[in-house]
Design an enzyme around this catalytic site. Structure first.
Site, PDB file in Angstrom:
ATOM      1  N   GLU A 194       1.013  -0.891   0.265  1.00 45.81           N
ATOM      2  CA  GLU A 194       0.071  -0.001   0.170  1.00 45.81           C
ATOM      3  C   GLU A 194       0.703   1.137   0.056  1.00 45.81           C
ATOM      4  OE1 GLU A 194      -0.395  -2.685   2.317  1.00 45.81           O
ATOM      5  OE2 GLU A 194      -2.318  -3.235   1.993  1.00 45.81           O
ATOM      6  N   PHE A 222     -10.663  -7.920  15.646  1.00 44.22           N
ATOM      7  CA  PHE A 222      -9.446  -8.055  15.032  1.00 44.22           C
ATOM      8  C   PHE A 222      -9.498  -7.318  13.618  1.00 44.22           C
ATOM      9  CE2 PHE A 222      -9.105 -10.657  10.735  1.00 44.22           C
ATOM     10  CZ  PHE A 222      -7.765 -10.737  10.333  1.00 44.22           C
ATOM     11  N   GLN A 223      -7.695  -6.421  13.690  1.00 47.84           N
ATOM     12  CA  GLN A 223      -7.603  -5.626  12.967  1.00 47.84           C
ATOM     13  C   GLN A 223      -8.269  -4.005  13.139  1.00 47.84           C
ATOM     14  OE1 GLN A 223      -8.686  -6.826   8.738  1.00 47.84           O
ATOM     15  NE2 GLN A 223      -6.696  -8.158   8.500  1.00 47.84           N
ATOM     16  N   VAL A 278      15.404   8.720  -2.622  1.00 51.71           N
ATOM     17  CA  VAL A 278      16.331   9.757  -1.119  1.00 51.71           C
ATOM     18  C   VAL A 278      17.921   9.073  -1.196  1.00 51.71           C
ATOM     19  CG1 VAL A 278      16.172   9.651   0.700  1.00 51.71           C
ATOM     20  CG2 VAL A 278      14.217  10.847  -0.231  1.00 51.71           C
ATOM     21  N   PHE A 300      24.528   7.340   1.497  1.00 47.77           N
ATOM     22  CA  PHE A 300      24.237   8.255   1.841  1.00 47.77           C
ATOM     23  C   PHE A 300      24.401   8.850   3.665  1.00 47.77           C
ATOM     24  CE2 PHE A 300      21.542  12.370   3.181  1.00 47.77           C
ATOM     25  CZ  PHE A 300      22.127  13.438   2.443  1.00 47.77           C
TER      26      PHE A 300
HETATM   27  C1  LIG Z   1      18.967  13.653   0.660  1.00 45.63           C
HETATM   28  C2  LIG Z   1      18.201  15.330   0.961  1.00 45.63           C
HETATM   29  C3  LIG Z   1      19.197  16.779   0.550  1.00 45.63           C
HETATM   30  C4  LIG Z   1      19.013  17.230   0.152  1.00 45.63           C
HETATM   31  N1  LIG Z   1      19.576  18.489  -0.031  1.00 45.63           N
HETATM   32  C5  LIG Z   1      18.875  19.580  -0.397  1.00 45.63           C
HETATM   33  C6  LIG Z   1      18.964  21.078  -0.904  1.00 45.63           C
HETATM   34  O1  LIG Z   1      20.882  20.355  -0.587  1.00 45.63           O
HETATM   35  N2  LIG Z   1      18.725  21.580  -1.528  1.00 45.63           N
HETATM   36  C7  LIG Z   1      17.514  21.999  -2.073  1.00 45.63           C
HETATM   37  O2  LIG Z   1      17.499  23.087  -2.459  1.00 45.63           O
HETATM   38  N3  LIG Z   1      16.626  20.891  -1.198  1.00 45.63           N
HETATM   39  C8  LIG Z   1      17.778  19.841  -0.887  1.00 45.63           C
HETATM   40  N4  LIG Z   1      16.273  18.657  -0.823  1.00 45.63           N
HETATM   41  C9  LIG Z   1      14.730  18.977  -0.719  1.00 45.63           C
HETATM   42  C10 LIG Z   1      14.770  20.588   0.360  1.00 45.63           C
HETATM   43  O3  LIG Z   1      14.193  18.940   1.580  1.00 45.63           O
HETATM   44  C11 LIG Z   1      12.889  20.665  -0.232  1.00 45.63           C
HETATM   45  O4  LIG Z   1      12.610  19.961  -0.248  1.00 45.63           O
HETATM   46  C12 LIG Z   1      12.965  21.433  -1.296  1.00 45.63           C
HETATM   47  O5  LIG Z   1      14.472  22.547  -0.919  1.00 45.63           O
HETATM   48  C13 LIG Z   1      11.875  22.169  -0.638  1.00 45.63           C
HETATM   49  O6  LIG Z   1      12.422  22.633  -2.649  1.00 45.63           O
HETATM   50  P1  LIG Z   1      10.807  24.453  -2.157  1.00 45.63           P
HETATM   51  O7  LIG Z   1      11.073  25.114  -1.690  1.00 45.63           O
HETATM   52  O8  LIG Z   1      11.472  24.619  -4.027  1.00 45.63           O
HETATM   53  O9  LIG Z   1       9.469  24.090  -2.596  1.00 45.63           O
HETATM   54  P2  LIG Z   1       8.264  23.545  -1.306  1.00 45.63           P
HETATM   55  O10 LIG Z   1       9.256  22.773  -0.301  1.00 45.63           O
HETATM   56  O11 LIG Z   1       7.096  22.544  -2.061  1.00 45.63           O
HETATM   57  O12 LIG Z   1       8.331  24.721  -0.842  1.00 45.63           O
HETATM   58  C14 LIG Z   1       7.323  25.904  -1.984  1.00 45.63           C
HETATM   59  C15 LIG Z   1       6.703  26.962  -0.601  1.00 45.63           C
HETATM   60  O13 LIG Z   1       6.430  27.392  -2.806  1.00 45.63           O
HETATM   61  C16 LIG Z   1       4.523  28.039  -2.017  1.00 45.63           C
HETATM   62  N5  LIG Z   1       3.580  28.182  -3.324  1.00 45.63           N
HETATM   63  C17 LIG Z   1       2.739  27.150  -3.658  1.00 45.63           C
HETATM   64  N6  LIG Z   1       2.648  27.429  -4.706  1.00 45.63           N
HETATM   65  C18 LIG Z   1       2.306  28.626  -4.801  1.00 45.63           C
HETATM   66  C19 LIG Z   1       2.275  30.103  -5.962  1.00 45.63           C
HETATM   67  N7  LIG Z   1       1.682  30.010  -6.621  1.00 45.63           N
HETATM   68  N8  LIG Z   1       2.929  30.879  -5.411  1.00 45.63           N
HETATM   69  C20 LIG Z   1       3.618  31.421  -4.331  1.00 45.63           C
HETATM   70  N9  LIG Z   1       4.269  30.482  -3.808  1.00 45.63           N
HETATM   71  C21 LIG Z   1       3.697  29.722  -4.023  1.00 45.63           C
HETATM   72  C22 LIG Z   1       4.338  26.978  -0.907  1.00 45.63           C
HETATM   73  O14 LIG Z   1       3.659  27.505   0.190  1.00 45.63           O
HETATM   74  C23 LIG Z   1       5.681  26.746  -0.585  1.00 45.63           C
HETATM   75  O15 LIG Z   1       6.059  27.581   0.652  1.00 45.63           O
HETATM   76  C24 LIG Z   1      16.967  17.995  -0.169  1.00 45.63           C
HETATM   77  C25 LIG Z   1      15.841  16.609  -0.520  1.00 45.63           C
HETATM   78  C26 LIG Z   1      16.515  15.146   0.075  1.00 45.63           C
HETATM   79  C27 LIG Z   1      16.016  14.207   0.547  1.00 45.63           C
HETATM   80  C1  LIG Z   2      12.461   5.147   4.661  1.00 46.27           C
HETATM   81  C2  LIG Z   2      13.423   5.375   5.541  1.00 46.27           C
HETATM   82  N1  LIG Z   2      14.373   5.091   5.881  1.00 46.27           N
HETATM   83  C3  LIG Z   2      15.904   5.483   6.507  1.00 46.27           C
HETATM   84  C4  LIG Z   2      16.244   6.834   6.026  1.00 46.27           C
HETATM   85  C5  LIG Z   2      17.261   7.449   6.133  1.00 46.27           C
HETATM   86  N2  LIG Z   2      18.301   6.864   4.895  1.00 46.27           N
HETATM   87  C6  LIG Z   2      18.431   8.520   3.960  1.00 46.27           C
HETATM   88  S1  LIG Z   2      19.453   7.669   2.773  1.00 46.27           S
HETATM   89  C7  LIG Z   2      19.517   6.252   3.110  1.00 46.27           C
HETATM   90  C8  LIG Z   2      20.452   5.627   2.372  1.00 46.27           C
HETATM   91  C9  LIG Z   2      19.935   4.681   1.544  1.00 46.27           C
HETATM   92  O1  LIG Z   2      20.541   4.049   0.440  1.00 46.27           O
HETATM   93  P1  LIG Z   2      20.273   3.283  -0.938  1.00 46.27           P
HETATM   94  O2  LIG Z   2      18.870   3.985  -1.606  1.00 46.27           O
HETATM   95  O3  LIG Z   2      21.350   2.250  -1.333  1.00 46.27           O
HETATM   96  O4  LIG Z   2      21.225   5.029  -1.843  1.00 46.27           O
HETATM   97  P2  LIG Z   2      22.332   5.339  -0.825  1.00 46.27           P
HETATM   98  O5  LIG Z   2      23.003   6.799  -0.701  1.00 46.27           O
HETATM   99  O6  LIG Z   2      23.545   4.393  -1.398  1.00 46.27           O
HETATM  100  O7  LIG Z   2      23.136   5.956  -2.468  1.00 46.27           O
HETATM  101  C10 LIG Z   2      18.771   6.264   4.283  1.00 46.27           C
HETATM  102  C11 LIG Z   2      19.489   4.876   5.093  1.00 46.27           C
HETATM  103  C12 LIG Z   2      15.176   7.210   5.641  1.00 46.27           C
HETATM  104  N3  LIG Z   2      15.942   8.619   5.362  1.00 46.27           N
HETATM  105  N4  LIG Z   2      13.570   6.808   4.637  1.00 46.27           N
END
Ligand SMILES: Cc1cc2nc3c(=O)[nH]c(=O)nc-3n(C[C@H](O)[C@H](O)[C@H](O)COP(=O)(O)OP(=O)(O)OC[C@H]3O[C@@H](n4cnc5c(N)ncnc54)[C@H](O)[C@@H]3O)c2cc1C
Ligand SMILES: Cc1ncc(C[n+]2csc(CCOP(=O)(O)OP(=O)(O)O)c2C)c(N)n1
Ligand SMILES: [Mg+2]
Length: 574
Positions: A51, A113-114, A382, A467
């Protein structure tokens, strides 16, 4: 079709709202709904193996189409499995309706159940979550749920006991028509004047733009041109901002480019537009910060904001542009662009292939970028795949990119690719999967064959949770619990009825990916890559790094040790 039961009515309301499919895993308590769908024959049941996959897939569908998507889980464990995917949908603000079936209504409260209490479980990851305990509530409660998901952007949950779904319906059809709300929201005239004055008074404006700039590309570029302002984009804004953008200086943040970081640190006014970039540490401290967001509650959430404006990007910028004067100082923009050119060159050099050497993941990402269709849809797990996607995928206004960017959950890429392919049958869909992320929801490999979804999976096989290893290193602790003893994923793919390919050496990468992309069906390419691609630079000691770990991390992730020194000098040691 005649509406007899509550379930019939539910499906009819969804159909009227434009819903064409439901993602989920069936179960006794969902029988009323699935039976109604079977009899009607005009709504697809997209069965998944988990799911969570269904919820992620619905989220991807909603993100790409902009319309309501639906997922469903049976009572108890069935809908509980939706929860992580729903968190992702909710935090990404995509309109998703979840149908959480419930145990027989007469048993609620007996520890049956569940039995679970979805009202409590889904409360945190939804705008609306209500139990339908009698037929008279339908269709009103469902319509409120749909309206809420669409207008507040996020998840709404309907909890429906299996027996209530099978009871006679009281109403005979929908009461509402669900036009997507598209209001234009603009700051007042005085506020626009103030915004204009602020910008006209700044020589060194930097724009930090995010996903809220979707649909306002022209206005954003005109603004940057008039104020000679470099544009840094946040990750979720990449697909909307990076292309055809002469003011682009890349991203900031841990995954970012040094140019994005410096453009923000060296401005005198930071203009945040439609972004919720989450990392406080990457904001400049002593400059004027101006923020525009359609949601007032977003203002000042991430950094101090001196002037906040509530408005949608397109409308606000359209009102603002006539107030702006041409900035004659071009130095800030030129410096930022020059910095970006150098940073980009550095990253491009890392995406190379050397015969006899390991396969660099950057190179794999570069090849994917080069071979992918002009309108490809990418998803990235991620983990390090998010880094490679951020840095090496080129956007062009037609390509799309999906990730678990706000919720940050592993295992998102394959499920999102499923939702992308189901909702966009003719498009090329490529999942950049980590070996950890892929194996977490690997059962849904079977969904690709079952629904004939020609998704291409590229698995970055580094035999580790790389990571996390990186994070451990940056924190100065030894890696532990991150090794993955992996199977041969190509054999698993073949067993599941996919084409399975492996690139063993750098020169095989292009051929393998090209073959997968050309293949008429789902395919998996396994690419062994080193687990320590982003090594700790040798020139810095732990003592030097202590207290600067964030900058260390950024520098490490930038892929080059010299950045550490550079950043330390510029930002920390002055
Ligand atoms: C492992 C990992 C590492 C990351 N590292 C980075 C990084 O180094 N740098 C980075 O940038 N991100 C990184 N991210 C992503 C980060 O966590 C955020 O998701 C991202 O920065 C948010 O992007 P955003 O501000 O464009 O979007 P959102 O967080 O979705 O924000 C959008 C904003 O726009 C507003 N909005 C929506 N529609 C409108 C509209 N029509 N007009 C005006 N406002 C509006 C919303 O209200 C909201 O405040 C990483 C993610 C992961 C998983
Ligand atoms: C559901 C969940 N569990 C654990 C984490 C913590 N976490 C972030 S990145 C990562 C490793 C991801 O490994 P992989 O998919 O092999 O990618 P890699 O970084 O090795 O390229 C983990 C465990 C998470 N973000 N989400
Ligand atoms: Mg891995």
């Amino acid at each position: 079709m005649a509406i007899t039961t509550v379930a019939d009515l539910l499906v009819e309301v969804l159909a009227e709202a434009g819903v064409r499919r439901i993602y989920g895993v069936s179960g006794d308590s969902l029988n009323g709904i699935t039976e109604s769908m079977r009899v009607r024959g005009d709504m697809q049941w997209v069965g998944t193996r988990h799911e969570e996959t269904a919820a992620f897939a619905a989220g991807a569908d909603a993100h790409l189409t902009g319309s309501l998507a639906v997922c469903a889980g049976s009572c108890g464990p069935g809908n509980l499995h939706l929860i992580n995917g729903l968190y992702d949908c909710h935090r990404s603000r995509v309109p998703v309706l979840a149908i959480a079936a419930q145990i027989p209504s007469a048993e609620i409260g007996s520890g049956y159940f569940q039995e679970t209490h979805p009202e409590h479980l889904f409360g945190q990851c939804s705008h609306y979550c209500e139990l339908v305990s009698q037929p008279e509530q339908m269709p009103r409660v469902l319509e409120i749920a749909i309206q809420t998901a669409l207008s507040k952007r996020g998840v709404a949950v309907i909890i429906l006991p299996g027996d209530v779904a099978l009871r006679d319906s009281v109403a005979s059809g929908p009461r509402l028509r669900f036009a997507e709300p598209r209001p234009t929201i603009c700051p007042s005239g005085d506020e626009i004047n103030l915004l204009g004055e602020l910008l006209n008074g700044s020589e060194r404006t930097t724009i930090l733009a995010g996903a809220g700039c979707a649909g306002a590309h022209d206005e954003l570029i005109e603004l940057a041109g008039t104020r000679q302002a470099p544009i840094v984009h946040a990750m979720r804004g990449k697909e909307f901002i990076e292309y055809d953008n002469p003011f682009d200086v890349g991203m900031t943040g841990l995954l970012g480019f040094s140019s994005g970081y410096h453009a923000m640190m060296n401005c005198d006014l930071l203009l945040m537009i439609g972004t919720d970039f989450p990392y406080q540490q990457f904001f400049p401290k002593d400059v004027t910060v101006v923020q525009i967001d359609v949601r007032g509650e977003q203002l000042g959430r991430r950094t101090k904001v001196d002037f906040g404006f509530v408005g949608d990007t397109k409308t606000t910028l359209r009102a603002l542009l006539p107030k702006l004067k041409q900035n004659l100082y071009v130095g800030h923009l030129q410096e930022s662009i020059e910095h970006y050119r150098k940073a980009r060159k550095g990253l491009d050099e890392l995406a190379s292939a050397t015969p006899g050497k390991p396969i660099h993941p950057q190179y794999v990402a570069r090849v994917i970028d080069q071979l992918a269709a002009e309108d490809a849809i990418f998803s990235c797990d991620v983990g390090t795949p998010t880094i490679w996607a951020a840095r090496y995928l080129t956007m062009n206004g037609k390509r799309r990119i999906l990730g678990s960017f706000n919720h940050g959950s592993m295992a998102n890429a394959l499920p999102q690719a499923i939702g992308a392919q189901v909702s966009h049958p003719g498009r090329q869909v490529i999942s950049m999967s980590g070996d950890g992320g892929f194996s977490m929801l690997m059962g849904d490999l079977l969904t690709l064959r079952q629904h004939e979804l020609p998704v291409k999976l590229i698995v970055f096989k580094n035999d580790s949770l790389a990571f996390v290893e990186l994070e451990m290193k940056a924190a100065g602790i030894l890696e532990f619990g991150t090794h993955l003893h992996n199977p041969d994923f190509t054999k698993i793919a073949e067993g599941a009825g996919l084409l399975g390919l492996r690139a063993e050496t750098p020169d095989q990468v292009e051929t393998a990916i090209a073959e997968a992309l050309e293949y008429d069906g789902p395919a998996l390419v396994e690419v062994p890559v080193p687990r320590q691609e982003l090594a700790m630079p040798p020139t810095i000691t732990f003592e030097q790094a202590k207290g600067f770990s964030l900058f260390m991390m950024k520098a490490v992730l930038s892929g080059r040790g010299d950045e550490v020194i550079d950043l330390a000098r510029v930002n920390l040691l002055r």
